[in-house]
Design a protein around this motif. Structure first.
Motif, PDB file in Angstrom:
ATOM      1  N   LYS A 144       0.830  -1.205   0.000  1.00 29.56           N
ATOM      2  CA  LYS A 144       0.000   0.000   0.000  1.00 29.56           C
ATOM      3  C   LYS A 144       0.864   1.253   0.000  1.00 29.56           C
ATOM      4  N   ASP A 145       1.919   1.255   0.807  1.00 30.12           N
ATOM      5  CA  ASP A 145       2.820   2.406   0.826  1.00 30.12           C
ATOM      6  C   ASP A 145       3.485   2.579  -0.530  1.00 30.12           C
ATOM      7  N   ALA A 146       3.857   1.458  -1.151  1.00 28.79           N
ATOM      8  CA  ALA A 146       4.508   1.532  -2.461  1.00 28.79           C
ATOM      9  C   ALA A 146       3.563   2.111  -3.507  1.00 28.79           C
ATOM     10  N   LYS A 147       2.287   1.726  -3.457  1.00 34.00           N
ATOM     11  CA  LYS A 147       1.322   2.223  -4.431  1.00 34.00           C
ATOM     12  C   LYS A 147       1.185   3.739  -4.364  1.00 34.00           C
ATOM     13  N   ASN A 148       1.318   4.292  -3.167  1.00 31.93           N
ATOM     14  CA  ASN A 148       1.146   5.736  -2.993  1.00 31.93           C
ATOM     15  C   ASN A 148       2.362   6.530  -3.482  1.00 31.93           C
ATOM     16  N   LYS A 149       3.490   5.858  -3.673  1.00 36.56           N
ATOM     17  CA  LYS A 149       4.717   6.576  -3.988  1.00 36.56           C
ATOM     18  C   LYS A 149       5.309   6.216  -5.350  1.00 36.56           C
ATOM     19  N   ILE A 150       4.842   5.136  -5.943  1.00 40.28           N
ATOM     20  CA  ILE A 150       5.440   4.667  -7.190  1.00 40.28           C
ATOM     21  C   ILE A 150       4.469   4.882  -8.337  1.00 40.28           C
ATOM     22  N   ASP A 151       4.935   5.514  -9.388  1.00 40.79           N
ATOM     23  CA  ASP A 151       4.142   5.726 -10.601  1.00 40.79           C
ATOM     24  C   ASP A 151       4.365   4.545 -11.533  1.00 40.79           C
ATOM     25  N   ALA A 152       3.458   3.583 -11.466  1.00 38.29           N
ATOM     26  CA  ALA A 152       3.597   2.372 -12.284  1.00 38.29           C
ATOM     27  C   ALA A 152       2.226   1.892 -12.695  1.00 38.29           C
TER      28      ALA A 152
END
Length: 302
Positions: A144-152
């Motif tokens: 979840k944290d990665a989804k908020n910070k990574i543009d993919a």
């Protein structure tokens, strides 16, 4: 090589799902430590081009770190990046690398990572690689944290866990935790071998506290292979303890757990019985049908 002493007549032992996953592995007679873990993944983009990603987690006196090497489908190295989050206090960040027409983004957050004896984090982290905004690898539990910070585009990468290699240390007992397939159950693995005070040393391998393999007369059977069953999968176990018995005092032994029915064909086609086989044990990740391999380099810690 089926003439060694084992627990069953057909050379197969089973670790069932009922085995306690929380079995406590105690090694009071030895101090277990690890300083290197290498994981190899085969990743595929939406356009079906593939990459081999090698991630090496390290720990030394200077702190902990991680290095990443990305190879294309022809085994050409596209880039190699080394991150030392503890040494430079960069526990979270992003690294951008441009290689030809490919833009590679490496994202990590290790600020809350929790570790065991291994330099590989257990939880509280994420480590992700994006190529041209296509997520090809996501490690860790902080999705979840990665989804908020990574543009993919999408967070379900097409990835296969190919192999893992660990260095473990001990005197009589060597323990680690590992999977025998990429998304399988995590098991406690214990290797025991007492070489002191006996003319007939014995090698034991336990999975989740259950003894699945015993090799007697080890001085005559210092290399060999044996099949066990873990989670319903046949796992071929290869061992080479020559250096423990006849080599240097601090020499290593090599153990390979190979989830593959055709493992003996691999054995015949590769000279992994030679003393130098530990250096070339990581097979070509592009080779199909050889399954997942877990390699343990066990060093005597006198």
């Amino acid at each position: 090589m089926r003439d060694f002493s084992c627990f069953s007549e057909n050379g197969v032992q089973v670790a069932d799902a009922a085995s306690s996953s929380n079995a406590s592995i105690t090694t009071s007679s030895s101090k277990i430590g690890q300083n290197l873990v290498t994981c190899v993944y085969q990743c595929r983009l939406r356009n079906f081009s593939s990459f081999i990603i090698t991630i090496t987690w390290t720990k030394n006196l200077m702190g902990q770190g991680v290095s990443v090497q990305i190879d294309d489908s022809t085994n050409q190295c596209l880039c190699k990046v080394e991150i030392k989050p503890w040494l430079f206090t960069k526990r979270r960040g992003v690294k951008n690398v441009e290689v030809g027409s490919k833009l590679i983004d490496i994202h990590w957050d290790l600020a809350s990572a929790k570790f065991g004896v291994s330099p590989e984090p257990l939880e509280g982290f994420y480590f992700a690689i994006v190529v041209n905004q296509d997520l090809i690898l996501m490690l860790g539990d902080m999705v979840k944290d990665a989804k908020n910070k990574i543009d993919a585009s999408g967070f379900a990468p097409n990835v296969v866990f190919v192999s893992k290699k660990e260095h473990i240390f001990g005197k009589k007992a060597y323990s680690t935790r590992g999977q025998f397939c990429g998304k399988g159950k995590v098991h406690d693995i214990m290797i025991e071998c007492d070489l002191m005070g006996t003319n007939d040393p014995c090698l034991l391998i336990r999975i989740d506290g259950k003894t699945l393999m015993q090799v007697k007369h080890l001085r005559w059977k210092f290399r060999g292979n044996f099949t066990i069953l873990v989670d319903g999968l046949p796992v071929e176990v290869y061992w080479d303890v020559h250096n423990w018995l006849f080599g240097k005092l601090m020499g290593e032994a090599i153990f390979l757990f190979q989830t593959c029915l055709s493992a003996e064909k691999m054995w015949a086609s590769q000279s992994i019985l030679e003393p130098s086989w530990s250096g070339s044990l990581h097979r070509d990740p592009h080779t199909q049908g050889l399954g997942f391999s877990l390699v343990l380099c066990a060093w005597k810690n006198e």
